[in-house]
Scaffold this motif. Sequence first.
Motif, PDB file in Angstrom:
ATOM      1  N   PRO A 308      29.293  75.801  30.665  1.00 38.84           N
ATOM      2  CA  PRO A 308      28.253  75.311  31.581  1.00 38.84           C
ATOM      3  C   PRO A 308      28.765  74.781  32.916  1.00 38.84           C
ATOM      4  N   GLU A 309      29.951  74.201  32.939  1.00 39.16           N
ATOM      5  CA  GLU A 309      30.440  73.671  34.218  1.00 39.16           C
ATOM      6  C   GLU A 309      30.630  74.790  35.246  1.00 39.16           C
ATOM      7  N   PHE A 310      30.804  76.034  34.751  1.00 38.01           N
ATOM      8  CA  PHE A 310      31.005  77.169  35.650  1.00 38.01           C
ATOM      9  C   PHE A 310      29.746  78.005  35.811  1.00 38.01           C
ATOM     10  N   ASN A 311      29.042  78.267  34.699  1.00 40.30           N
ATOM     11  CA  ASN A 311      27.878  79.148  34.739  1.00 40.30           C
ATOM     12  C   ASN A 311      26.969  78.906  33.552  1.00 40.30           C
ATOM     13  N   TYR A 312      25.671  78.971  33.793  1.00 40.13           N
ATOM     14  CA  TYR A 312      24.697  78.876  32.698  1.00 40.13           C
ATOM     15  C   TYR A 312      24.331  80.272  32.199  1.00 40.13           C
ATOM     16  N   CYS A 313      25.325  81.046  31.818  1.00 45.35           N
ATOM     17  CA  CYS A 313      25.076  82.377  31.249  1.00 45.35           C
ATOM     18  C   CYS A 313      26.300  82.815  30.459  1.00 45.35           C
ATOM     19  N   ARG A 314      26.127  83.903  29.669  1.00 47.62           N
ATOM     20  CA  ARG A 314      27.283  84.507  28.993  1.00 47.62           C
ATOM     21  C   ARG A 314      28.276  84.919  30.061  1.00 47.62           C
ATOM     22  N   GLU A 315      29.544  84.636  29.821  1.00 42.59           N
ATOM     23  CA  GLU A 315      30.539  84.806  30.881  1.00 42.59           C
ATOM     24  C   GLU A 315      31.641  85.781  30.467  1.00 42.59           C
ATOM     25  N   GLY A 316      31.313  87.074  30.449  1.00 43.38           N
ATOM     26  CA  GLY A 316      32.297  88.067  30.037  1.00 43.38           C
ATOM     27  C   GLY A 316      33.528  88.102  30.925  1.00 43.38           C
ATOM     28  N   ILE A 317      33.335  87.974  32.224  1.00 39.99           N
ATOM     29  CA  ILE A 317      34.454  88.138  33.157  1.00 39.99           C
ATOM     30  C   ILE A 317      35.372  86.914  33.130  1.00 39.99           C
ATOM     31  N   LEU A 318      34.789  85.716  33.242  1.00 40.74           N
ATOM     32  CA  LEU A 318      35.602  84.497  33.117  1.00 40.74           C
ATOM     33  C   LEU A 318      36.310  84.467  31.767  1.00 40.74           C
ATOM     34  N   SER A 319      35.604  84.856  30.701  1.00 47.61           N
ATOM     35  CA  SER A 319      36.200  84.847  29.351  1.00 47.61           C
ATOM     36  C   SER A 319      37.438  85.726  29.275  1.00 47.61           C
ATOM     37  N   SER A 320      37.390  86.881  29.942  1.00 42.16           N
ATOM     38  CA  SER A 320      38.554  87.776  29.886  1.00 42.16           C
ATOM     39  C   SER A 320      39.786  87.085  30.470  1.00 42.16           C
TER      40      SER A 320
END
Length: 432
Positions: A308-320
């Motif tokens: 949440p501190e970065f985005n309120y959505c599923r974060e495929g790119i950050l997760s990678s």
Amino acid sequence: MKKTISGVRGVFGEDLNLKDVLEFCNNFSSLIKSQKCVIGKDTRPSGDMIKNVASAELMKNGIDVFNLGTVPTPVVFREARKYGAGLVISSSHNPIEWNGMKFIIEGRGINEQELPRIVEHQENIKSKIGSESNITSTYIEDAKKIIGDIQNNPDIVVDIGGGSAKGFAPELLRESGCNVEVLNEELSQCSRGPDPTSDELSELRAASIKKEIGFAFDLDGDRLVVVRKGEKQTPDVTLGLGVAKSLELGYKKFVLSADTSISIEKYIKEKGGTIKRSKVGEANVIELMLQTNAQAGGEGSSGGFILPEFNYCREGILSSGLIASMLGTSKFDEILNYMKSFFQIREKTKINSNFHDKVIEEIKNKFSKEYSEIDSQDGIKGIIDDDSWVLIRKSNTEDIIRVSAESNDIEKCKKITKDTLEVVKQSYDKVR
């Protein structure tokens, strides 16, 4: 056409047409307090047409439109925090002939209270026309600050799936310190389907044998599937790795969807963290995160990690990037080995949506007699023992009922799934 908090979507030109786009964007305008809206699309052929019509309708209602072009969904969410609202032209992992719109307010997807405002007609009287301008995102720079410098230059292969992660995922990984090979950059030459959670990913699996890890994205870049040593991992592994990284960063408060692997919950608790369970669905996870000030979590079934501190959505790119930063560490192997001892099966069976609620109610009666603990916040979930559960849910977008099961014994998991599918069938026959 499907109208849910996940957005509106349908086969373009059949279920969803340009008149629908005009209507929904007119209604959405009434929710945009900032009078500013960022807009982006994935790589679907119908994307430009819908985006242009959507932009025109927003501007007609006095909204200033900031065009990101072809970008992943997480990029639109990130920029929507700055502008107050966002619109994603995408149908996520659905087939190419589909398209749709996802609505963003104050950096998050719409909730159940806001959905009627979008699907029911609104009268908007505006005295001025909004403007349109092109903008670029600082997403890669922002994400890199969280990921940091990745050590030892790991060799990674990325399967774009012909989607909008092109220009973002490979660049983020390279700038963070990885050696990156890219597959399926162009949609017209793509060797696989749009949903990496259901596709075999044969090209990526073959390429990953000589790499440290492989990543596969869906068309709008919010779902991520991990491939390692030629083996496709379950979507829950993506979330598990994201959670392990969060714990390493010191985060303790998590929200997981009702269908997320029990192994992730157990791992969090062993490390001193706490968890809350939400209804399935990205928007439901995020709503509970906001209510409880959770620091991380997500939805296992869609390979969706949320920070949440970065985005309120599923974060495929950050997760990678976060997962790549764990390669070669004991934490990476620890969470994978921990999750290997649990087995998930996710099935679905065709049930006319008119009978969904009656079928679920019939099953609830049976489960209450069979299991000592049941949870009915989202469909009906039977807790079988500390290591086993089964969940029956109606789909919001299809004429199907989903059955998810998990156990630390694969044969037991298979039996739970088989028996539950039979219960669903019997209940359907009865209520019809």
